[in-house]
Design an enzyme around this catalytic site. Structure first.
Site, mmCIF file in Angstrom:
data_model
loop_
_atom_site.group_PDB
_atom_site.id
_atom_site.type_symbol
_atom_site.label_atom_id
_atom_site.label_comp_id
_atom_site.label_asym_id
_atom_site.label_seq_id
_atom_site.Cartn_x
_atom_site.Cartn_y
_atom_site.Cartn_z
ATOM 1 C CE LYS A 152 -4.058 -2.067 2.063
ATOM 2 N NZ LYS A 152 -3.734 -3.300 2.352
ATOM 3 C CD GLU A 190 -5.573 5.524 4.834
ATOM 4 O OE1 GLU A 190 -4.699 5.739 4.021
ATOM 5 O OE2 GLU A 190 -6.779 4.911 4.408
ATOM 6 C CG HIS A 228 -12.828 -4.076 7.392
ATOM 7 N ND1 HIS A 228 -13.028 -2.646 7.266
ATOM 8 C CD2 HIS A 228 -12.242 -4.235 8.619
ATOM 9 C CE1 HIS A 228 -12.921 -2.354 8.379
ATOM 10 N NE2 HIS A 228 -12.693 -3.170 9.332
ATOM 11 N NE ARG A 266 -6.521 -10.128 -6.185
ATOM 12 C CZ ARG A 266 -7.884 -9.566 -5.850
ATOM 13 N NH1 ARG A 266 -8.900 -9.729 -6.753
ATOM 14 N NH2 ARG A 266 -8.031 -9.057 -4.625
#
Length: 480
Positions: free
Chosen positions: A115, A199, A234, A291
């Site tokens: 990330k 974040e 999630h 992908r």
């Protein structure tokens, strides 16, 4: 390209094989001990055994997959999704063996697999990002100081992974250290890497992703967006295309941002760029999945394209046969992931034997399926049975078709997410389009669903009894 080995199982293996067969390409299935009699094994032109049931002894063993391709003379490998699909070392090893990897280049997989690496790769392209740090952190004191600077609430996320693991929302300074420790511990356990990044937490986000496709001739397209905000733990359960809230201007801006992300890592093939959308319709880059996505069928239905076919053509070195200006959104599509999970017990896996398994058919209904009646659902893999996809000329029609298709889908022997799908489709927040990633937390109540299912079962039993008594009455009528 004359023969493709599909390095996967279940519905995605069959999905890839269907397109390969349509293109006149032979297919090879690989299977573990648990999948010896699975539908994907029967569907392929040939199949080869690769090991015991645990994926660590079969579907995740690179040498066995490559060896199977060499043994069968396959000149290409399609990884599907999951397993080795985002493993840069696997992509490298496949190429080194002289076999075509149907996916992006190893460098792109590597960059976007982190990330933080992804954010670093795109920061020169003026793409909006959630306020936060651009480096991995393991020091709790340093992380706490950064969090105070950003301002609570904040989100701690594992740098090396996804699927909700190593992710913690921290509302205030007091709970920071305990949540940080838990996030690091979870990240080490899941990915072998305890580094995390921080974040700003977006309070009412929607999860919007953009499908991209790139060839080796300098063409990169976006194929519009998918809304993936209905999630549990999630992880996505319901997806649709297009999103009900994007304006044409925001759609175009997000599409162009996604194209820039792909270009930033010299991308090749099918990929997905994920964004957060806040309540003011501001979007922020999250990550890129290198992908084919589980939810690719909804994009196929609204564009009329076969994404697997485009993947294969790009891998063969062909130029994309379409231009951005050719693409239009046609109608609306919904997808429900049909998991062998019990929505009445917090979506816990519910494996067992499929005593009854009948999939729906009809106009506007597509089922990407990996199981059949009488099969056992193995405990070793992701418990997804199929993807149920519906299409309509507008969103309301796609929703109504989904409700009807769920009603036709008959499964006995294991609990599934089908009743949850009906709950979502009938809920006013979903129907209105006014929902976010907290949909399950805000609206879903297992007890209410159980009461509804009990009532429906009672009504069904009453109707069955009524029909039985009427039949008995007819049988007893005297012969005149």
């Amino acid at each position: 390209m004359k023969k493709i080995l599909v390095a996967n199982r279940g519905e995605i293996a069959i999905r890839v094989m269907k397109t390969a067969k349509k293109m006149g390409i032979k297919t090879v299935a690989v299977y573990s001990a648990a999948d010896r009699n699975a539908p994907h094994v029967k569907f392929a032109d040939e199949a080869i055994y690769i090991g015991e049931a645990p994926s660590s002894q079969s579907y995740l063993v690179m040498d066995k997959i490559i060896g199977a391709a060499q043994t069968t003379g396959a000149d290409a490998i399609h990884p599907g999704y999951g397993f080795l699909s985002e493993n840069a070392n696997f992509a490298e090893a496949v190429t080194a063996a002289g076999i075509t990897f149907i996916g992006p280049r190893p460098d792109a997989i590597r960059v976007m697999g982190s990330k933080l690496g992804a954010k670093d790769a795109v920061k020169a392209y003026n793409i909006p990002m959630v306020p936060g740090v651009d480096k991995a952190i393991t020091d709790v004191a340093e992380a706490k100081a950064i969090s105070k600077e950003i301002g609570f609430p904040i989100l701690i996320k594992a740098s090396a992974g996804g699927g909700g693991k190593g992710m913690r929302i921290v509302q205030n300074e007091e709970e920071f250290e305990s949540q940080m420790d838990r996030a690091i511990s979870e990240a080490v356990s899941a990915f072998g890497d305890g580094s995390v990044f921080i974040e700003k937490y977006v309070g009412s986000p929607r999860h919007i992703e953009v499908q991209v496709m790139a060839d080796s001739h300098g063409n990169t397209l976006h194929l519009f967006e998918r809304e993936c905000s209905v999630q549990r733990r999630h992880q996505k359960v319901v997806e649709e295309a297009p999103s009900s809230v994007l304006t044409p201007e925001i759609r175009e801006a997000m599409g162009q941002a996604a194209v820039k992300v792909a270009q930033a890592c010299n991308y090749l093939g099918a990929g997905t760029v994920e964004f957060l959308l806040d309540e003011n319709l501001n979007f922020y880059f999250l990550e890129m999945n290198t992908r084919l996505q589980v939810e690719h069928p909804v994009t196929e239905l609204i564009t009329g394209l076969d994404l697997v076919e485009l993947q294969i053509r790009v891998a063969r070195g062909e130029e994309l046969p379409i231009k951005q200006a050719d693409l239009k959104i046609l109608g609306h599509a919904m997808e429900l992931r049909v998991y062998a999970e019990d929505p009445l017990t917090d979506f816990s896996p519910n494996v067992g034997k499929l005593e009854v398994y009948q999939i729906p058919v009809g106009d506007g209904i597509r089922v990407d399926n990996g199981f059949e009646q009488g099969m056992d659902v193995p405990i070793y893999y992701d418990p997804m049975l199929s993807k149920l996809i519906t299409y309509g000329k507008n969103r309301d029609e796609a929703i109504q078709r989904m409700i009807e298709a769920i009603d036709q889908y008959k499964v006995e022997g294991v609990a599934t997410t089908l009743p949850f799908g009906t709950f979502v489709m009938e809920h006013e927040a979903f129907r209105s389009g006014n929902f976010d990633t907290h949909f399950v937390k805000k609206y879903y109540d297992a007890e209410s669903l159980k009461a509804k299912l009990d009532t429906e079962a009672e009504i069904a039993a009453y109707i069955a009894l009524k029909h039985y008594l009427e039949d008995q009455k007819v049988l007893r009528l005297p012969i005149s």
